[in-house]
Design a protein around this motif. Structure first.
Motif, PDB file in Angstrom:
ATOM      1  N   ASP A 160       0.899  -1.013  -0.082  1.00 27.24           N
ATOM      2  CA  ASP A 160       0.125   0.053   0.287  1.00 27.24           C
ATOM      3  C   ASP A 160       0.537   1.468   0.472  1.00 27.24           C
ATOM      4  OD1 ASP A 160      -2.146  -1.374   0.045  1.00 27.24           O
ATOM      5  OD2 ASP A 160      -2.547  -1.322   2.038  1.00 27.24           O
ATOM      6  N   LEU A 161       0.352   2.177  -0.442  1.00 29.69           N
ATOM      7  CA  LEU A 161       0.550   3.898  -0.463  1.00 29.69           C
ATOM      8  C   LEU A 161      -0.224   5.042   0.207  1.00 29.69           C
ATOM      9  CD1 LEU A 161       3.043   5.532  -1.433  1.00 29.69           C
ATOM     10  CD2 LEU A 161       1.977   6.175  -3.882  1.00 29.69           C
ATOM     11  N   ILE A 162       0.431   5.504   1.362  1.00 28.63           N
ATOM     12  CA  ILE A 162      -0.445   6.612   1.905  1.00 28.63           C
ATOM     13  C   ILE A 162      -0.327   7.769   1.426  1.00 28.63           C
ATOM     14  CG2 ILE A 162      -1.091   7.463   3.931  1.00 28.63           C
ATOM     15  CD1 ILE A 162      -1.415   4.717   5.339  1.00 28.63           C
ATOM     16  N   LEU A 163      -0.982   8.351   0.900  1.00 31.47           N
ATOM     17  CA  LEU A 163      -0.530   9.797   0.217  1.00 31.47           C
ATOM     18  C   LEU A 163      -1.375  11.197   0.998  1.00 31.47           C
ATOM     19  CD1 LEU A 163      -0.628   9.469  -3.609  1.00 31.47           C
ATOM     20  CD2 LEU A 163       1.979   9.323  -2.353  1.00 31.47           C
ATOM     21  N   PHE A 164      -0.894  12.290   1.806  1.00 29.13           N
ATOM     22  CA  PHE A 164      -1.203  13.363   2.000  1.00 29.13           C
ATOM     23  C   PHE A 164      -1.859  14.175   2.027  1.00 29.13           C
ATOM     24  CE2 PHE A 164       0.716  10.057   4.929  1.00 29.13           C
ATOM     25  CZ  PHE A 164       0.004  10.089   5.855  1.00 29.13           C
ATOM     26  N   ALA A 165      -2.317  14.998   2.675  1.00 32.39           N
ATOM     27  CA  ALA A 165      -2.484  16.675   1.653  1.00 32.39           C
ATOM     28  C   ALA A 165      -3.175  17.378   2.502  1.00 32.39           C
ATOM     29  CB  ALA A 165      -3.525  16.558   1.121  1.00 32.39           C
ATOM     30  N   ALA A 166      -2.600  18.035   3.110  1.00 29.94           N
ATOM     31  CA  ALA A 166      -2.501  19.408   4.591  1.00 29.94           C
ATOM     32  C   ALA A 166      -3.022  20.587   3.777  1.00 29.94           C
ATOM     33  CB  ALA A 166      -1.122  19.562   5.251  1.00 29.94           C
ATOM     34  N   ALA A 167      -4.326  21.234   3.654  1.00 29.07           N
ATOM     35  CA  ALA A 167      -4.386  22.217   3.569  1.00 29.07           C
ATOM     36  C   ALA A 167      -6.101  22.880   4.379  1.00 29.07           C
ATOM     37  CB  ALA A 167      -4.181  22.005   1.915  1.00 29.07           C
ATOM     38  N   THR A 168      -5.929  23.533   2.782  1.00 33.64           N
ATOM     39  CA  THR A 168      -7.922  23.923   3.506  1.00 33.64           C
ATOM     40  C   THR A 168      -9.077  22.764   3.403  1.00 33.64           C
ATOM     41  OG1 THR A 168      -8.494  25.612   1.446  1.00 33.64           O
ATOM     42  CG2 THR A 168      -7.146  26.465   4.112  1.00 33.64           C
ATOM     43  N   TYR A 169     -10.278  22.262   3.099  1.00 36.60           N
ATOM     44  CA  TYR A 169     -10.783  21.155   2.943  1.00 36.60           C
ATOM     45  C   TYR A 169     -11.194  21.609   1.321  1.00 36.60           C
ATOM     46  CZ  TYR A 169     -15.210  18.229   2.421  1.00 36.60           C
ATOM     47  OH  TYR A 169     -15.508  17.071   2.027  1.00 36.60           O
ATOM     48  N   ASP A 170     -11.225  22.596   1.120  1.00 38.10           N
ATOM     49  CA  ASP A 170     -11.133  22.859  -0.468  1.00 38.10           C
ATOM     50  C   ASP A 170     -10.288  22.214  -1.272  1.00 38.10           C
ATOM     51  OD1 ASP A 170     -14.195  23.013  -0.017  1.00 38.10           O
ATOM     52  OD2 ASP A 170     -13.641  25.704  -0.172  1.00 38.10           O
ATOM     53  N   THR A 171      -9.137  22.755  -0.633  1.00 32.38           N
ATOM     54  CA  THR A 171      -8.112  22.992  -1.328  1.00 32.38           C
ATOM     55  C   THR A 171      -7.510  21.216  -1.634  1.00 32.38           C
ATOM     56  OG1 THR A 171      -6.695  24.956  -1.126  1.00 32.38           O
ATOM     57  CG2 THR A 171      -5.828  23.349  -1.807  1.00 32.38           C
ATOM     58  N   ALA A 172      -7.584  20.291  -0.578  1.00 33.59           N
ATOM     59  CA  ALA A 172      -6.867  19.351   0.013  1.00 33.59           C
ATOM     60  C   ALA A 172      -8.194  18.399  -1.038  1.00 33.59           C
ATOM     61  CB  ALA A 172      -7.236  19.116   1.431  1.00 33.59           C
ATOM     62  N   SER A 173      -9.344  18.516  -1.071  1.00 30.87           N
ATOM     63  CA  SER A 173     -10.636  17.288  -1.832  1.00 30.87           C
ATOM     64  C   SER A 173      -9.620  17.663  -3.051  1.00 30.87           C
ATOM     65  CB  SER A 173     -11.834  18.347  -1.977  1.00 30.87           C
ATOM     66  OG  SER A 173     -12.171  18.375  -0.373  1.00 30.87           O
ATOM     67  N   ALA A 174      -9.306  19.166  -3.480  1.00 27.32           N
ATOM     68  CA  ALA A 174      -8.856  19.744  -4.931  1.00 27.32           C
ATOM     69  C   ALA A 174      -7.778  18.208  -5.375  1.00 27.32           C
ATOM     70  CB  ALA A 174      -8.914  20.664  -5.486  1.00 27.32           C
ATOM     71  N   VAL A 175      -7.049  18.561  -4.327  1.00 31.53           N
ATOM     72  CA  VAL A 175      -5.872  17.972  -4.630  1.00 31.53           C
ATOM     73  C   VAL A 175      -5.990  15.902  -4.692  1.00 31.53           C
ATOM     74  CG1 VAL A 175      -3.898  16.944  -3.188  1.00 31.53           C
ATOM     75  CG2 VAL A 175      -4.358  19.452  -3.939  1.00 31.53           C
ATOM     76  N   LEU A 176      -6.074  15.648  -3.376  1.00 34.71           N
ATOM     77  CA  LEU A 176      -6.795  14.851  -3.399  1.00 34.71           C
ATOM     78  C   LEU A 176      -7.224  13.861  -5.111  1.00 34.71           C
ATOM     79  CD1 LEU A 176      -7.157  13.919   0.167  1.00 34.71           C
ATOM     80  CD2 LEU A 176      -5.193  13.439  -1.199  1.00 34.71           C
ATOM     81  N   SER A 177      -8.921  14.954  -5.532  1.00 34.79           N
ATOM     82  CA  SER A 177      -9.310  14.513  -6.641  1.00 34.79           C
ATOM     83  C   SER A 177      -8.518  13.668  -7.829  1.00 34.79           C
ATOM     84  CB  SER A 177     -10.582  15.043  -6.783  1.00 34.79           C
ATOM     85  OG  SER A 177     -11.248  14.552  -7.955  1.00 34.79           O
ATOM     86  N   ALA A 178      -7.312  15.085  -8.040  1.00 35.57           N
ATOM     87  CA  ALA A 178      -6.661  15.244  -9.096  1.00 35.57           C
ATOM     88  C   ALA A 178      -5.913  13.828  -8.765  1.00 35.57           C
ATOM     89  CB  ALA A 178      -5.972  16.615  -9.554  1.00 35.57           C
ATOM     90  N   LEU A 179      -5.755  13.969  -7.761  1.00 38.82           N
ATOM     91  CA  LEU A 179      -4.500  12.752  -7.964  1.00 38.82           C
ATOM     92  C   LEU A 179      -4.975  11.070  -7.412  1.00 38.82           C
ATOM     93  CD1 LEU A 179      -1.374  11.870  -7.145  1.00 38.82           C
ATOM     94  CD2 LEU A 179      -2.718  12.128  -4.152  1.00 38.82           C
ATOM     95  N   ARG A 180      -6.278  10.865  -7.171  1.00 42.68           N
ATOM     96  CA  ARG A 180      -7.197   9.833  -7.084  1.00 42.68           C
ATOM     97  C   ARG A 180      -7.281   9.346  -9.007  1.00 42.68           C
ATOM     98  NH1 ARG A 180     -12.673   8.395  -7.908  1.00 42.68           N
ATOM     99  NH2 ARG A 180     -13.258  10.837  -8.118  1.00 42.68           N
ATOM    100  N   LEU A 181      -7.426  10.257  -9.785  1.00 42.01           N
ATOM    101  CA  LEU A 181      -7.843   9.872 -10.384  1.00 42.01           C
ATOM    102  C   LEU A 181      -6.977  10.045 -11.636  1.00 42.01           C
ATOM    103  CD1 LEU A 181     -10.106  13.177 -11.859  1.00 42.01           C
ATOM    104  CD2 LEU A 181     -11.009  10.245 -11.541  1.00 42.01           C
TER     105      LEU A 181
END
Length: 245
Positions: free
Chosen positions: A45-66
């Motif tokens: 497994d690989l765990i990736l983190f985004a530390a930011a505001t909720y909106d920014t973190a959501s956008a980052v992790l969404s793009a990363l997932r795709l």
């Protein structure tokens, strides 16, 4: 970075049981064990983190997932649809230092949140909804405010005075005072819907006359020159200025 991330923290749990990461040293044993339990970690497994505001973190992790789905060649088969409902009514605009409507200021606030409009705007939900298909928004809409008092309250929270409300939206307030029924609607993006059904990656592939990067339409070569008569009919005058030396 295109989605607002300043970096990406990671922990790799290799198949041979070793753990690799530049940030493990910042966790206590209890914290690291809790993280592995929460993420149900297995070797590989690989765990990736985004530390930011909720909106920014959501956008980052969404793009990363795709991106990871493409990188791992995960097949996307069939179609999946879902509704996203009850969006927040307000957001806080850091640049303007005031509240603003998340969608638009004519959206009906959830009945159970009516008493929070002035006291806690950011906790107010709204009767708004998006239809999502295969990760793309294909439609969205709202139930509109149909009560003059609620409309004034929402506009006040957005920073307008009563005088500005009457000046800019007096016609709407008057119509609501006369008795508007509950109303709402939805707008569907048919081009995006067709794109998904056709299995394409861009709406340009399903639009009959797409524009190119220069905002020109290749088939009809639009836009074209207009005549003086056409300009005169629209009361337009063209002022051509040369760049200063």
């Amino acid at each position: 970075a295109d989605n607002g991330a300043k970096g990406m923290a990671w922990i790799a749990f290799t198949t041979d049981g070793k753990e690799k990461s530049p940030i493990i040293k910042f966790f206590t044993d209890e914290e690291f064990d809790a993280l592995k339990k929460a993420m149900d970690v297995e070797p590989g497994d690989l765990i990736l983190f985004a530390a930011a505001t909720y909106d920014t973190a959501s956008a980052v992790l969404s793009a990363l997932r795709l991106h990871m789905a493409d990188a791992l060649s995960i097949p996307r088969e069939g179609h999946s649809l879902l509704w996203v409902v009850n969006f927040p009514m307000f957001r806080y605009d850091e640049d303007e230092k005031k509240y603003a409507a998340e969608h638009h200021p004519f959206t009906h606030v959830l009945d159970e949140d009516m008493d929070k409009i002035e006291s806690n705007p950011l906790e107010c939900g709204s009767y708004s909804y998006d239809l999502v298909m295969d990760g793309f928004e294909v439609g969205g809409g709202t139930i509109r405010i149909h009560n003059a008092d609620e409309q004034r309250r929402v506009l006040r929270v957005c920073g307008l005075t009563d005088e500005e409300i009457d000046e800019k939206f007096g016609h709407l307030i008057h119509a609501l005072e006369l008795g508007a029924p509950p109303h709402g609607g939805i707008a569907l993006g048919l081009d995006r819907l067709v794109m998904l059904i056709a299995g394409k990656n861009s709406i340009r592939d399903v639009i009959a006359f797409p524009k190119n990067s220069k905002a020109s339409e290749p088939m009809t070569e639009a836009p074209t020159m207009v005549s003086e008569e056409q300009l005169a009919e629209l009361s337009l005058d063209v002022d051509v200025r040369k760049p200063e030396d």
